[in-house]
Every structure is written in C-alpha cells, then in structure tokens.
Design an enzyme around this catalytic site. Sequence first.
Site, mmCIF file in Angstrom:
data_model
loop_
_atom_site.group_PDB
_atom_site.id
_atom_site.type_symbol
_atom_site.label_atom_id
_atom_site.label_comp_id
_atom_site.label_asym_id
_atom_site.label_seq_id
_atom_site.Cartn_x
_atom_site.Cartn_y
_atom_site.Cartn_z
ATOM 1 C CD GLU A 1 44.568 34.071 46.937
ATOM 2 O OE1 GLU A 1 43.284 33.861 47.189
ATOM 3 O OE2 GLU A 1 45.360 34.214 47.967
ATOM 4 C CB THR B 1 43.664 24.208 44.982
ATOM 5 O OG1 THR B 1 43.387 25.753 44.957
ATOM 6 C CG2 THR B 1 43.710 23.518 43.896
#
Length: 725
Positions: free
Chosen positions: A482, A192
């Site tokens: 996730e 990310t």
Amino acid sequence: MVGEQIVESVPVAPANNLGEIIKSLVDSYSDRDNVAPANIYEDKKIFPSFRSGPLQEYRDKASFCYKRLNVLLEGEDHIRLKHKIWQWMEKHPDFQREPEAPNLERTRELANKRHHLLWQQKFFDVNEYLNTPYLMLAFGQAIFSYDFSFSVKFSLSNGMFPSTLLTNGTGRLGKYIAKISDDRILGAYALTEIAHGTNANGMRTRATYDVKSQEFIIHTPDFEAAKCWVGNLGKTCTHAIVYAQLYVPDDKHQGLNAFLVPIRDELTLLPLPGVTVGDLGEKIGLNGIDNGFVMFNQYRIPKANLLSKTGDIDAQGNYNSPIKDQRKRLGASLGALSTGRVNITAITYVALSKAVCIATRYSASRRQFGPPDSNEEWPVIEYQSQQYRLMPHLTAVIALRVVSLWIGKKNMDMMMRGMMGEDTSREGMEIHAISSALKPYATWAARDGIQECREACGGHGYLRASGLGDLRNDNDANCTYEGENNTLIQQASNWLISLRRNNANFVEASPLETVAFLKDMNVILQTRGQEQNAGQALDVHNLLKALNWLTAWSLDTAVKRFEQLQSDGKDAFETRNNIQVFAAQKLSIIYAERTSYYVFYKFVTNLPASPEQQVLLKVLSFYGANLIIKYSSLFYQGGYFLNSSQIELYQQGILGLLSVLKNEAIALVDAIAPTDFILNSPLGMSDGNVYHHLQRAIVSTPGVYERPYWWRDVTYKTYLERAKL
C-alpha cells in the site's frame, strides 16, 4: 524511489448498492440465544477472573480499573463484537493451533479454510452496520488479532476487491457482486508489476479496445510487465481487478484504468486460456497469502469489464471521463489504497499491542538477580533499563490505539457522507495526507517495538512458540505494501509544503484539525521553551506546545530548502528529490507523531475526572516527553531550547514516570490484551505462570523426546570404531 511518480489518491463515493455487499459481508449472527449480561463489567466471557500467579502483585498496585480503561479506549459495542468472534474461534476446531509450524501448502490451506468459515459465519447484519459502521473496525481488530495471513486474505477478497468494484464500477458488474456475496468467486487486486510499483503511470500491461468485437485485449509485453505480489493470485483467486494502460482506436492512450479480469475457471480453478498465472513462493511472513504473478497473451475480456466510474468508452471507442485531469483520474481510481493505509495503521496496532503484552507480562514474571542483602530475585520489570525498554512502546501503543480508531472513524464518516452526495474532497485530501504519514510512522513503530520486545524476553523470546517472531515477520510487509514507506511519506510532505507555499488557509484545508493549528504558524515559530522544572516539562499542554513548534519549524525549514533549490535553478523533479533527507522525510514523520499526540491529548483531556483519566495523563506525558527526547537536537537547532539544561528536565520527568508506570503496566496491558487463546504465547499468558506454560509448549512439540531418524549420521565414527573390535 523519488524518481518514481507518486499518484495522489482522491476518494470516490461508493455506489448506491454498497448495502448489498455489506449485507453479504456482515449478515446476522445466529447465536442470539446466548444473551450477554447488560453490564459489560459483569460479563465473565469478556472479563474473566484472572487465575492466581506472579502478575497479581502488580495488578494489586494498579491505581485504576483495567475494565473501565478498556471500555474508555474502545467502547462497549466494539468490545462485545470482538469477543464474540474470539469466542467462536476458540470453540471452532479449524481455528485450533497446530503444535508445530505447518508447511507452505498446509499454511495456505488453513488460511483459505478459515477465510471461508469466517465469511459463512456472518457476525452482524446490515442494519447494525448502518447504525454503527464503526463495528467494522472491531471486526478487523478481532480477526487480525488471531492471525494476519487469513485476515489479509479475507480483507483482500471480501473487502478491497468488492469495495473497489463498487467504488469504481457501475451496475453492469452486478452479477459479480452477487457471486462475491454468495462466496462463489474469490478476488485479487493487481496493480504492481515486476518492474514498476510506486510509479503507476510507468506500468506496461496493455488493454487495447477492439471495436469489431467490442472487447478489450489484455496483453503483457514481457516478464517485467507481469503483475506481481498480488495477494490471492498465486493459487486461489478466480478474478482480479487489473490495472492496465488503455488504448482506444488510432492507438490513442487514455491512461491507466482498472478492469475486472477472469483468471481461473470458477469450477476447476485452472487458468483460463491466454492466462499464465503462478505463485511467488515462500516469503518472510504472511505465508497463508498466496502472492502470485500473472501474464496475459492477447487475452480478451468483455467491454463491460472496464471499471467505468472514472471513465468509460462507447461502442466506437470514444473515451469520456467526468475527471478531465488524467492524474486526478488515476488518483480517484486508486482511492482504495488510501483506505488501505488507514486500515494498516490499525493492523500495526494489533501487532505491536500483542508484542507489548507478551514482553510486559513476561518482564513482571521473570525474576533475575536482586539486592545483595535479599534472598529474593527481582522481577526484571523492576530494573530501570528494562522499564525504559518497554514503556516507550507501551505508551506508544496506547496512543496508537486511540489514533487508529480516530482515523478509521473519520475515513468511514467521509465514505458514508460521500454516499449521501456530500462533497468530501477536503476531508479526502487530508485523510490521504495524514494516512500517508501515519502508515509509515505506525509500521516503523511496530517494527522497532516488536524487535525490542523480542530482545526484552531474552532467549525465550526467540522461541517460535513465543509468537514474537511471527509478529515481527508478518508486520514487516506492512512497511512495504500500500505504498513503500520512504516513498509514501513524500505525499504527506508534498501536501504540507504546498499549503505553506501557497499561503493556504490551514483551518479550511484541515477539517480533521491535523494542521489547523498552523494558522498561527508565524507566532508558533517565535515561541521558546519556558519550563523551569520536570513537572512543567511533562505538563501535557506544554508538551503539545513544544510539538506544535517542532512541526511548524520542520515545515518552515523544508519550505526554505525547497525555495532555495528553486532559486538555484533546480527543476521540480530535482527540488523534490533534494529536499528529502533532513527536511521532507523528517517533516512527514513529525507531522504523524504530532497528530498522534494531539488526537490522544484531545481524547484524554476530554475524559471526565477518574483514576483512568489520571493514568492516561501519565501515559500521555511519557509519550510526549519521549518524542521531545527523540528530537532534542532539532529543538536546540531551531532555538526552542536556549540552554543545555532544558533537555534534562524531560529526562528527569521520564525517569520519574518510569517508577510510576511500571506499577501500572500490567493493568495497562490487561486493558488492551486479547484473550489468552488469541495472544497464544506462553510468555504472555494472563496468569503470568511463564514456566508452566513454557514447559507445556516445549514438551508438546512433535518429536521432542524422539531420536532423529538420521541418528547414524551422528554416531557413525563410534560405529566404525566398534566394528573394528
């Protein structure tokens, strides 16, 4: 959200040296002299006698043996391993609870220390793992039941990090595997970025290949491209798997690839030159995890540090991959996320089960009011409203126990067969789809259930000592990492809609049987509810029939909406965006709920006749009927219910079961509860002596009887008044 690209994950078989890292993770446990009784029911360390207290009344009312139910739900090997770990934790000084919440730095210190202690302990060896790989599920349940923070830290560094190296790397990274095995480096998984999460292809960290030096130059163009929310990165990791856009000579772009990147000096833990790394600070929960951010300034790493299973370059910078489709290649590279979603489903079971145990035991111990002609107050579990607060979550958590073990075992089976060279692509796609639906369903069920349990415990539930606030806050992250839930469920609906629109063979596409029943979809859509009384409505077979119809109707509705939008001239992006509300999102969650019911249904109906099966049939009936109530409007909208009185049958059945299950509730909780040390809540102790444990928790708080050092700020006016005299 919808506008961001969602990458489908395609599992890749682990490398052949998986055994080496597993051996380092789960080497032999030293305490072999303390042999447990062969008959697990006689093992007092696993099933100690309950101390006398308010809960005994309800234990005496139970129609079944909680020990046998525990073994049915989990299996002997699973139970023995988790209790072995819990017993070790209870004896170890560094796993003792501190009387008040530690500060952030102390929280991080404890998580790090416990992580390394667990690693060094090594609870079972590689041969045991290969013979019974499902023991890893018990290992995960055991550590997460104690504390989420150190368990996430352990799982990232000693699970996700090395498994990604093995899955997507090659033998040239073997020296790093050896260092992980020796506990000399600590890893992180950096995907990310500040400005991009779900849209992996939009990430902007860059890796440029330098032909002259045979190195990659990792560079972060600005703060928006900084890797962030990376567990272990803030303070402790030495290395990270970093995803960056790969550019080869002539500035040719080769998509997002994974690289093993050194972050800090292995000896001093100081950042390496060219690396700016920092901590994100205190969070809502999981503060033992040092989530961080990192930026790279023309930072060089060796060519060998490219994780090359899905694509590699030669010395001249020519890129080659066995997977030609770039989107599928990226999905293969991100295969660890699919396993992560499977594991999160199990983690949320742990959180919800602890909350349900606390609230149910408290409700059977706490007495309030009573009939006017009685001198005794009733336990609050005797009140219908309290029963309906608890039973939906108690029955759901038992279903979640079964389905989380099921999906965990299916995922492990797929990985093991992939190691043997089998083609597991069909299983991989189905596991990707169902885990993308189960993870949101499970985490939302835990979110809502923990909150209800907190409220069901009244003011005492608001004490930090109750444990419910920490469970709520720690579980909250599961809804986001996730894959953020609202975005993630699109992957399940995309798969379902594509199967229907392409006239796929549902049986062939569904080796796990989550959609195999849709082979008869057209027939299912014509069925109608024929139940004439509450008994028929709550029959487990009839409930499955109703949920089959609900799933088929939801899929048919979503497909019709999809095709209508396309006929109106909408492109693929707009179509996908405009089917979410009332169609695709609901479809995915219904798919997850029907799968949970079906897996639970198969488990229960295949058990031999016994008192334990009988109580599970009641749990199954309640769980299924509650789903029917939840979606009653859809059953009327789609025509499954033909008259207004049909839903009343399910309501009558639920009310009837409430009075039955409240007498079984404490034994049901006993069958899933961890030990008192692990549960760590004065409201949920196994003897039910709430006020005794509550008093001990309150008076042991540091400073409980002390005057505050700032007491003069309270009394200054009185002081001034007296000074005048």
